[in-house]
Design a protein around this motif. Structure first.
Motif, short mmCIF file in Angstrom:
data_model
loop_
_atom_site.label_atom_id
_atom_site.label_comp_id
_atom_site.label_asym_id
_atom_site.label_seq_id
_atom_site.Cartn_x
_atom_site.Cartn_y
_atom_site.Cartn_z
N MET A 154 76.81 46.85 71.64
CA MET A 154 76.95 48.30 71.45
C MET A 154 76.21 48.79 70.21
SD MET A 154 78.60 48.96 74.12
CE MET A 154 78.74 50.71 73.87
N ARG A 155 75.13 48.11 69.86
CA ARG A 155 74.28 48.53 68.74
C ARG A 155 72.82 48.30 69.13
NH1 ARG A 155 72.11 46.27 63.80
NH2 ARG A 155 72.14 47.80 62.10
N VAL A 156 72.08 49.40 69.31
CA VAL A 156 70.72 49.31 69.83
C VAL A 156 69.79 50.14 68.95
CG1 VAL A 156 71.41 48.87 72.21
CG2 VAL A 156 71.18 51.23 71.41
N PRO A 157 68.53 49.71 68.80
CA PRO A 157 67.54 50.52 68.06
C PRO A 157 67.01 51.65 68.94
CG PRO A 157 66.54 48.48 68.80
CD PRO A 157 67.99 48.41 69.21
N VAL A 158 66.91 52.83 68.37
CA VAL A 158 66.45 53.99 69.16
C VAL A 158 65.30 54.74 68.51
CG1 VAL A 158 68.64 54.35 70.33
CG2 VAL A 158 68.27 55.42 68.12
N ALA A 159 65.06 54.55 67.21
CA ALA A 159 64.02 55.34 66.55
C ALA A 159 63.62 54.63 65.26
CB ALA A 159 64.51 56.76 66.26
N LEU A 160 62.63 55.22 64.59
CA LEU A 160 62.15 54.73 63.31
C LEU A 160 62.41 55.78 62.24
CD1 LEU A 160 60.60 52.17 62.29
CD2 LEU A 160 58.53 53.56 62.36
N ARG A 161 62.93 55.35 61.10
CA ARG A 161 63.21 56.27 60.00
C ARG A 161 61.96 56.52 59.16
NH1 ARG A 161 68.60 57.16 58.46
NH2 ARG A 161 70.12 56.08 59.75
N GLU A 162 62.02 57.57 58.36
CA GLU A 162 60.88 57.92 57.53
C GLU A 162 60.62 56.91 56.43
OE1 GLU A 162 61.49 61.53 55.35
OE2 GLU A 162 63.60 61.09 54.96
N ASP A 163 61.61 56.08 56.08
CA ASP A 163 61.40 55.04 55.08
C ASP A 163 60.92 53.73 55.68
OD1 ASP A 163 63.68 54.26 56.36
OD2 ASP A 163 64.96 54.20 54.59
N GLY A 164 60.60 53.72 56.98
CA GLY A 164 60.10 52.53 57.63
C GLY A 164 61.18 51.65 58.22
N ASP A 165 62.44 51.97 58.00
CA ASP A 165 63.53 51.18 58.55
C ASP A 165 63.83 51.64 59.98
OD1 ASP A 165 65.42 49.27 58.64
OD2 ASP A 165 66.81 50.19 57.23
N VAL A 166 64.54 50.80 60.71
CA VAL A 166 64.89 51.10 62.10
C VAL A 166 66.19 51.89 62.13
CG1 VAL A 166 65.44 50.11 64.35
CG2 VAL A 166 63.71 49.03 62.91
N SER A 393 79.26 61.32 56.94
CA SER A 393 79.23 60.97 55.53
C SER A 393 78.40 61.95 54.71
CB SER A 393 78.67 59.55 55.35
OG SER A 393 77.32 59.49 55.77
N GLY A 394 77.59 62.79 55.36
CA GLY A 394 76.77 63.75 54.64
C GLY A 394 75.34 63.33 54.45
N GLY A 395 75.01 62.06 54.69
CA GLY A 395 73.64 61.61 54.57
C GLY A 395 72.81 61.98 55.78
N TRP A 396 71.51 62.18 55.60
CA TRP A 396 70.64 62.52 56.71
C TRP A 396 69.25 61.94 56.45
CZ3 TRP A 396 66.29 65.54 55.77
CH2 TRP A 396 66.28 66.24 54.55
N SER A 397 68.47 61.84 57.51
CA SER A 397 67.15 61.25 57.41
C SER A 397 66.28 61.76 58.55
CB SER A 397 67.23 59.72 57.46
OG SER A 397 65.93 59.13 57.42
N ARG A 398 64.97 61.73 58.34
CA ARG A 398 64.02 62.05 59.41
C ARG A 398 63.76 60.79 60.24
NH1 ARG A 398 62.15 65.01 55.07
NH2 ARG A 398 61.91 67.24 55.45
N ILE A 399 63.74 60.97 61.55
CA ILE A 399 63.46 59.87 62.45
C ILE A 399 62.48 60.35 63.51
CG2 ILE A 399 65.72 58.80 62.11
CD1 ILE A 399 66.50 59.89 64.89
N ARG A 400 61.87 59.41 64.21
CA ARG A 400 61.04 59.75 65.35
C ARG A 400 61.17 58.67 66.40
NH1 ARG A 400 54.77 61.97 65.37
NH2 ARG A 400 54.91 62.99 67.41
N THR A 401 61.39 59.09 67.62
CA THR A 401 61.58 58.16 68.72
C THR A 401 60.23 57.71 69.27
OG1 THR A 401 63.58 59.41 69.28
CG2 THR A 401 62.77 57.83 70.91
#
Length: 451
Positions: A154-166, A393-401
């Motif tokens: 129940m844990r799958v990768p769906v996008a890439l974050r702006e810091d290069g992490d998954v 939690s209030g944190g947010w990030s840019r991602i792209r699929t």
């Protein structure tokens, strides 16, 4: 000498060509070395210019005065580790007494310019230790997921974050999610990629697609139940609630709360049950929630209240029974009627692609991360798939699929069709896989009459 000059020119041309056409290859071959030298060479001066230094301790000043030596310089955070990655550098800093992680986070933009990096983000690892993740190029311009992304139950990768992490979708940590986005914003590709990743998991996929099934029915071989209109969706949600109640009865029967039962053996959800008794988890995907909330007649209003109430019940009670919600829509606002804000409060993960109005962004992030609202409305039309994601939690990030074609998603679902579980409570909604139908002839528009 001429051979040396020619070789240097050739290397410079190759580096420029790679930086233009293949920034990831340029970073791995040339950029990581140049960036490491820049960071280490400019580190002390940059930290002093950004106000991230502290005065030397008094005992060092006293020793300098007694020895008639120059006063020691202000101290910058200690470099605990500098690690190159495939997209940038990871710099771990040990803060000096009196420094705060917020000061480092507020200086990220200045550090980006000073170190010549594309982006810099910071996060606090523990008290006194801050990690700076620096990207050497725009990782979201051409998304390339790592070939060895971690996958678990129940844990799958769906996008890439702006810091290069998954970016992962972890249902056991954050069970329910809301995804909004305008037409051609990449919302459907995000959902398609999520289905393709979940296809290899031991999970039951249930879909509601009120656009006559054009989005989810091509993936029907991997779905245990599908509904393509609001009437069928209402009945499907009632069946899910009945299934949820049966699962709770199973958990109650297997709790065995006695004095000699170890704490680890007491069951409170399906993941505490033995493997041979654990029901299969269910992921419910709603493609367009607004179609379930709109009504024009009294009968449709009753159906609408029934659907929204069922969704709210599943969001409030479904987690322990292994039922997880993925609510998607172009528009998600309070004008959809009563119960919508109550449903939104249960959706911990928020993902917003490009939206056409600020109200939709406020509905997504206004109650958890107000700073993300401005970032959402600034997503350009020329970047489909780019989104802002956040949680409670209030944190947010840019991602792209990464772009996942419908053909690739269909192939993934067909490949893992044998994993589709049979749920007796949902047998009536099992998609019928008929043979290819005869193409429907669409009449051409009548030609205008000649005068």
């Amino acid at each position: 000498m001429r051979w040396l000059i020619a070789a240097m020119v050739l290397v410079a041309v190759l580096a420029g060509l790679l930086r233009w056409r293949r920034p990831a290859w340029y970073w791995l071959s040339f950029g990581v070395t140049f960036a490491t030298c820049r960071v280490l060479g400019r580190y002390r001066a940059v930290m002093d210019a950004c106000g991230l230094t502290v005065p030397p301790p008094r005992w060092r000043l006293a020793i300098a005065r007694m020895a008639n030596r120059p006063a020691p310089e202000p101290r910058a955070p200690r470099i605990l580790r500098l690690r190159p990655t495939r997209t940038g550098l990871v710099l771990r800093l040990g803060l000096r007494p009196g420094q705060d992680a917020f000061d480092v986070a507020a200086s990220c933009d200045r550090l980006r310019h000073s170190f010549g990096m594309f982006g810099v983000t910071s996060r606090e690892i523990r008290s006194g230790v801050v990690e700076l993740r620096m990207t050497g190029y725009d990782v979201l311009r051409r998304v390339q997921m790592p070939s060895r992304a971690e996958r678990s139950t129940m844990r799958v990768p769906v996008a890439l974050r702006e810091d290069g992490d998954v970016h992962y979708r972890d249902y056991r940590t954050t069970p329910h999610a809301l995804t909004v986005g305008a037409t051609k914003s990449g919302k459907s590709v995000y959902q398609r990629n999520l289905v393709a990743e979940l296809a290899s998991q031991e999970v039951a996929l249930v879909g509601i697609d009120c656009k006559q099934g054009v989005e989810l029915f091509p993936l029907a071989r991997r779905f245990s139940a599908l509904a393509d209109n609001p009437d069928t969706a209402a009945d499907l949600l009632d069946a899910l609630i009945s299934h949820m109640e049966d699962v709770y009865q199973l958990i109650r029967a297997e709790q065995r709360i006695t004095a000699d039962t170890p704490d680890a053996d007491i069951a409170a959800d399906i993941w505490d049950l033995p493997d041979h008794l654990r029901p299969v988890p269910i992921v419910l995907l709603v493609d367009e929630v607004a179609e379930l909330a709109l009504f024009a007649t009294k009968d449709e209003e009753k159906r609408r209240d029934r659907i929204i109430t069922a969704l709210a019940r599943l969001a409030q009670l479904g987690r322990a029974a292994g039922i997880y919600l993925e609510i998607c829509g172009q528009r998600f606002g309070s004008e959809l009627g009563k119960g919508i804000t109550m449903l939104r409060a249960q959706l911990s993960v928020r993902t917003a692609h490009r939206v056409n109005d600020e109200t939709s962004a406020n509905m997504a992030f206004g109650d958890i991360a107000p700073d993300a609202v401005l970032a959402t409305v600034q997503i350009p039309v020329s970047a489909p798939g780019l989104a802002i994601t956040g949680d409670a939690s209030g944190g947010w990030s840019r991602i792209r699929t990464p772009h996942t074609s419908l053909r690739a998603a269909v192939d993934a679902c067909n490949k893992h069709a044998h994993l589709t579980p049979d749920l007796p409570a949902l047998d009536a909604f099992r998609p019928v896989l008929a043979s290819p139908a005869v193409p429907v002839a669409i009449p051409a528009p009548a030609a205008p009459a000649t005068p």
